[in-house]
Each structure stands twice: as structure tokens, then as C-alpha cells.
Scaffold this active site. Sequence first.
Site, PDB file in Angstrom:
ATOM      1  CE1 TYR A  49      -3.499  -2.792   0.145  1.00 60.87           C
ATOM      2  CE2 TYR A  49      -3.633  -2.363   2.634  1.00 60.87           C
ATOM      3  CZ  TYR A  49      -3.943  -3.160   1.537  1.00 60.87           C
ATOM      4  OH  TYR A  49      -4.825  -4.145   1.569  1.00 60.87           O
ATOM      5  CB  SER A  50       0.311   4.753  -1.011  1.00 65.01           C
ATOM      6  OG  SER A  50      -0.931   4.930  -0.249  1.00 65.01           O
ATOM      7  CD  GLU A  51       3.080   6.926   3.074  1.00 66.25           C
ATOM      8  OE1 GLU A  51       3.689   6.259   3.727  1.00 66.25           O
ATOM      9  OE2 GLU A  51       3.273   7.769   2.158  1.00 66.25           O
ATOM     10  CB  THR A  52       2.135   0.239   6.450  1.00 64.26           C
ATOM     11  OG1 THR A  52       1.619  -0.255   5.199  1.00 64.26           O
ATOM     12  CG2 THR A  52       1.702  -0.577   7.782  1.00 64.26           C
ATOM     13  CG  PHE A 218       3.456   8.815  -3.201  1.00 63.93           C
ATOM     14  CD1 PHE A 218       4.317   9.533  -2.573  1.00 63.93           C
ATOM     15  CD2 PHE A 218       3.157   7.509  -2.164  1.00 63.93           C
ATOM     16  CE1 PHE A 218       5.119   9.200  -1.250  1.00 63.93           C
ATOM     17  CE2 PHE A 218       3.637   7.175  -1.015  1.00 63.93           C
ATOM     18  CZ  PHE A 218       4.448   8.172  -0.568  1.00 63.93           C
TER      19      PHE A 218
END
Length: 295
Positions: A49-52, A218
Site C-alpha cells: 500500500y502507499s502507506e502503513t 507518489f
Amino acid sequence: MDDYTAAAEVLRYAAFTTDPAGGNPAGVVLDATGLDDATQLAVAAELGYSETAFLLPVAGDGRRFAVRYFSPKAEVPFCGHATVAAAVALGERIGAGELLFDTLAGPVPVLVEPGPGDTLAATLTSVEPHVEPVAPQDLTEALAALGWQEEELDPLLPPRIAYAGARHLVLAAATRARLADLSYDFERLAALMTALDLTTLQLVHRTGEREFDVRDPFPVGGVVEDPATGAAAAAFGAYLRELHGLTEAELTLHQGDDLGRPGILRVGLRAGDPRVRVSGTAVAIPLDPRPRAAG
């Protein structure tokens, strides 16, 4: 392949949506005790995912947490959608109410409240923002990497770098067609963003007096496009306050439609408070019962 996500007990939530197939997926680790930097990065990379978000409970305060955010490639100082996801995950476990997240960008209060239906919603309050000009040569390089022409920009929304926990280059497309046609030089844009310490590009198109369609490349995080970007939404609120004098306003940002993951971000500006509020729902993503492919 090492199963870092199982070892770290990663939860999966979609932020800024009530549909697990919409919005922006985020990983959430509610207790990252014992996970070093390398392991947190490995978890984020494996999840994809793009962020955790990785949380560490603060001793003596059950509603305060130190939080770090990792993309598949690097750590970022602040992430809005993972903040909303983590806050909702906590709200489901410890109840709605006020939370405080200590991030690398600074303290971020988050209010968890009932959302539509059976969902919960979270409103984060950003760190104090600022806006700065873009050097002409940097704007030229950004447009070249995107394949955009300067005459395709909206003159009423001039390019700026905006910060509300992370830095974002704001570029406004004059037409929805220009925003929709996003095909850029990944490595070239990543190099410029690294040089300017940018987290995303906040590409916007005004669709109404207080409504915008937005997209966020991103590449520095190893992601072509982020489906819903709370940190950039906060920065964009600061941008509109600075350039258009908005002091008391509620904005609606639509993001993810071009990716088939529609999401809605609410941005609030309050008179006398320079900070920006970003609100949205989040829902758990059911685990896929099918076995993962080896590799």
C-alpha cells in the site's frame, strides 16, 4: 518470502470511503513495539500500500500514540489517509473520542466520531502549515516530467509548494481532461521530488466554488498514484487560505475516481487557527481468503 505482515499483525483499512474497494488502502499496526526501522519498511513493502502506519502506545495515556509512516520505499513524516485509517481502527477497539498522534512532523490531534451507517469517521488537525513559491526551473522540470504545458495550468491557482506535515507541489489543471490524462516520467519526477523533499504532487482541478478533483503522483514512495491523500489535502487547504484568503470554509476534494477507487476528503478551515482539518470515513478491508502466489 518472509511474511512480515503476519508477524506484525497488520490491519488493512480503506480511508476516505465507506466501501472497502474505494478510497486509499492503508496498513495499520496498532502496536509496533519491537519492530525496528528495517522491519517496518519491510512490512510496508510487502503489503504494497502507499502507506502503513506503525503505532506505539504512550505509557500512561491510553489515547496517545507515537506514529510512524512507511511507504514501500521510504519513511514519510506524515500521512493523512493512514492517520484516518489508524484512528478508525483504534476507535473500533477503544471507542470514539479524542486521540493524539505524535508524528515526526509534530503532534496531530484526531477526533473519532460516528460516520454514516455503521462506520466511524476521523478528523485530523494538521501541524501549522506554510506555503512557499516554486523556483521557475523546478516548475519547468515538473511540467516536463508530467508532460504538461504551462498554458494548461489554471492561472487562478498558481503553482506553490504547500506544507501541512509533508511537502507537496500544488499544480492546477485548467481542464478536467488535462487532469484525467496522467502519464508521466516516473524516474524523472521522482528525482525532482527527492531534490525538493516533496511527498506528492497535488494535481487539482476546480469543479465548483468549494469543490475540486485531485490526483497525487507518489513516485518517491514507489507508487505511481496515491488514491486519496490526506496530507496533501491539508496542504491544499493551507494553499487556498494563503492565496485566496479563505479563513472559514469547508472544501470537498474528490480523489481516486480516475483509478476506480473513489474517495471523498473534507477539508476544514477555521478563522483564527492556521491549522487545517481533514475528515473522512474508513472501513476495514476483508482479507482475501485465497492463498497468495509464491514469489
